[in-house]
Write an enzyme that holds these catalytic residues in place. Structure first.
Site, PDB file in Angstrom:
ATOM      1  N   GLU A  70       7.256   4.113 -10.822  1.00  0.00           N
ATOM      2  CA  GLU A  70       7.658   5.417  -9.936  1.00  0.00           C
ATOM      3  C   GLU A  70       7.882   5.174  -8.612  1.00  0.00           C
ATOM      4  O   GLU A  70       7.358   4.038  -8.239  1.00  0.00           O
ATOM      5  CB  GLU A  70       6.627   6.456 -10.338  1.00  0.00           C
ATOM      6  CG  GLU A  70       5.452   6.293  -9.691  1.00  0.00           C
ATOM      7  CD  GLU A  70       4.391   7.409  -9.784  1.00  0.00           C
ATOM      8  OE1 GLU A  70       4.546   8.565  -9.353  1.00  0.00           O
ATOM      9  OE2 GLU A  70       3.456   7.270 -10.681  1.00  0.00           O
ATOM     10  N   ASP A 114       2.643   1.396 -14.313  1.00  0.00           N
ATOM     11  CA  ASP A 114       3.207   2.816 -13.967  1.00  0.00           C
ATOM     12  C   ASP A 114       4.440   2.436 -12.938  1.00  0.00           C
ATOM     13  O   ASP A 114       4.484   1.642 -11.915  1.00  0.00           O
ATOM     14  CB  ASP A 114       1.997   3.228 -12.927  1.00  0.00           C
ATOM     15  CG  ASP A 114       2.463   4.553 -12.050  1.00  0.00           C
ATOM     16  OD1 ASP A 114       3.489   4.885 -12.328  1.00  0.00           O
ATOM     17  OD2 ASP A 114       1.498   5.150 -11.586  1.00  0.00           O
ATOM     18  N   ASP A 158      -9.416   7.936  -7.453  1.00  0.00           N
ATOM     19  CA  ASP A 158     -10.256   8.675  -6.703  1.00  0.00           C
ATOM     20  C   ASP A 158     -11.061   9.365  -7.920  1.00  0.00           C
ATOM     21  O   ASP A 158     -12.439   9.538  -7.761  1.00  0.00           O
ATOM     22  CB  ASP A 158      -9.514   9.555  -5.775  1.00  0.00           C
ATOM     23  CG  ASP A 158      -8.986   8.843  -4.477  1.00  0.00           C
ATOM     24  OD1 ASP A 158      -9.291   7.780  -4.225  1.00  0.00           O
ATOM     25  OD2 ASP A 158      -7.902   9.361  -3.971  1.00  0.00           O
TER      26      ASP A 158
END
Length: 297
Positions: A121, A119, A29
């Site tokens: 997680e 990433d 974003d």
């Protein structure tokens, strides 16, 4: 006059050295909202930036090429990208196909970058069982390597075990999250997981604001970096861990949960493209947690 010029040069060199190992990261974003003037301001205090290129079910970040160009034009020397992939997210499996698609799109867009970080997680509804998750992450890393990409892993001690269990031995660089507002690698107990014994980069604070841009703060290398103002609620005596970069499930809920292996768990929050992510934490004090977020579905 010569003395004045010399003094000015000394000051500029000192500033450069203080920020020599500072980096910022932000989600997809934010990637699409940073202006050229923002980049110029950010470049004054950071030598490295890590931007989200892929966000789970939301896919490829459409504005990544122009964002990378903006960072390069401002003089930021090292530009990394990170990708959040999850095996329960639409269009992410197999991870080999997702990585191939990302790398191909970057090539088509003419994007040059230093590293691609995977990433790892938690997020609601994003993952299967630990064994499947571990195989998914390993496949993503190996695919990137086979494509000639300089690849690393972003995670934290808590997120890693919750997501991929005892997976170890990937043999790539580690970027870890521990929100203690300490830009150093002195917290070895928070990066000794997954077979790693030394890190490449540390995310030490989140939810900060630099030049009007929402960023997380990072330290890399062996030089110096002045601690910036980030936020992360909770954690006592700097003994918690968490991870950020954010993820959300297909229903629009997200999570960037902090967890600990020590005396407390950190918390942080992060916005996603469809909701807000938060990490839960306990105890009080100046803290370490993590959480920026970006959506994945």
């Amino acid at each position: 006059m010569n003395k004045l010029i010399s003094l000015l040069l000394v000051c500029l060199v000192a500033i450069a050295l203080v920020n020599a190992d500072c980096a910022i990261d932000f989600d997809s974003d934010t990637v699409n909202s940073v202006t050229s003037s923002d980049w110029s301001c950010l470049a004054a205090s950071n030598d490295r930036v890590i931007m989200q290129v892929f966000s789970g079910g939301y896919g490829y970040t459409s504005g990544i090429a122009s964002a990378v160009q903006g960072a390069q034009a401002a003089g930021i020397s090292t530009i990394d990208l990170y990708a959040f992939l999850c095996n329960q997210c639409s269009g992410n499996s197999p991870s080999s196909s997702a990585i191939q698609s990302i790398v191909s799109q970057l090539q088509n867009d003419g994007v040059s970058y230093n590293m691609l970080w995977i990433d790892v997680e938690q997020c609601d509804g994003c993952w299967g069982d630990l064994g499947d998750n571990a195989a998914f992450v390993q496949e993503a890393v190996e695919t990137a390597q086979n494509l000639g990409v300089n690849v690393g892993v972003y995670s934290s001690i808590g997120e890693w075990s919750q997501t991929v269990g005892n997976l170890s031995g990937l043999g790539v660089d580690l970027w870890y999250a521990h929100y203690d507002n300490n830009p150093s690698f002195s917290d070895s107990s928070f990066y000794e997981f997954g077979g790693w014994t030394s890190p490449t980069m540390k995310q030490y604070a989140g939810n900060g604001n630099e030049c009007g841009v929402s960023v997380d703060m990072n330290f890399f290398g062996s030089g110096t970096c002045s601690a910036s103002t980030g936020s992360g609620s909770g954690s006592s005596s700097g003994s918690s861990s968490g991870s950020s970069s954010g993820s959300s499930s297909g229903s629009g809920s997200s999570s960037g949960s902090g967890s600990s292996s020590g005396s407390s768990s950190g918390s942080g929050s992060g916005s996603s493209s469809s909701g807000s992510g938060s990490g839960s934490g306990s105890s009080s004090g100046s803290g370490s947690s993590s959480g920026s977020g970006s959506g994945s579905s």
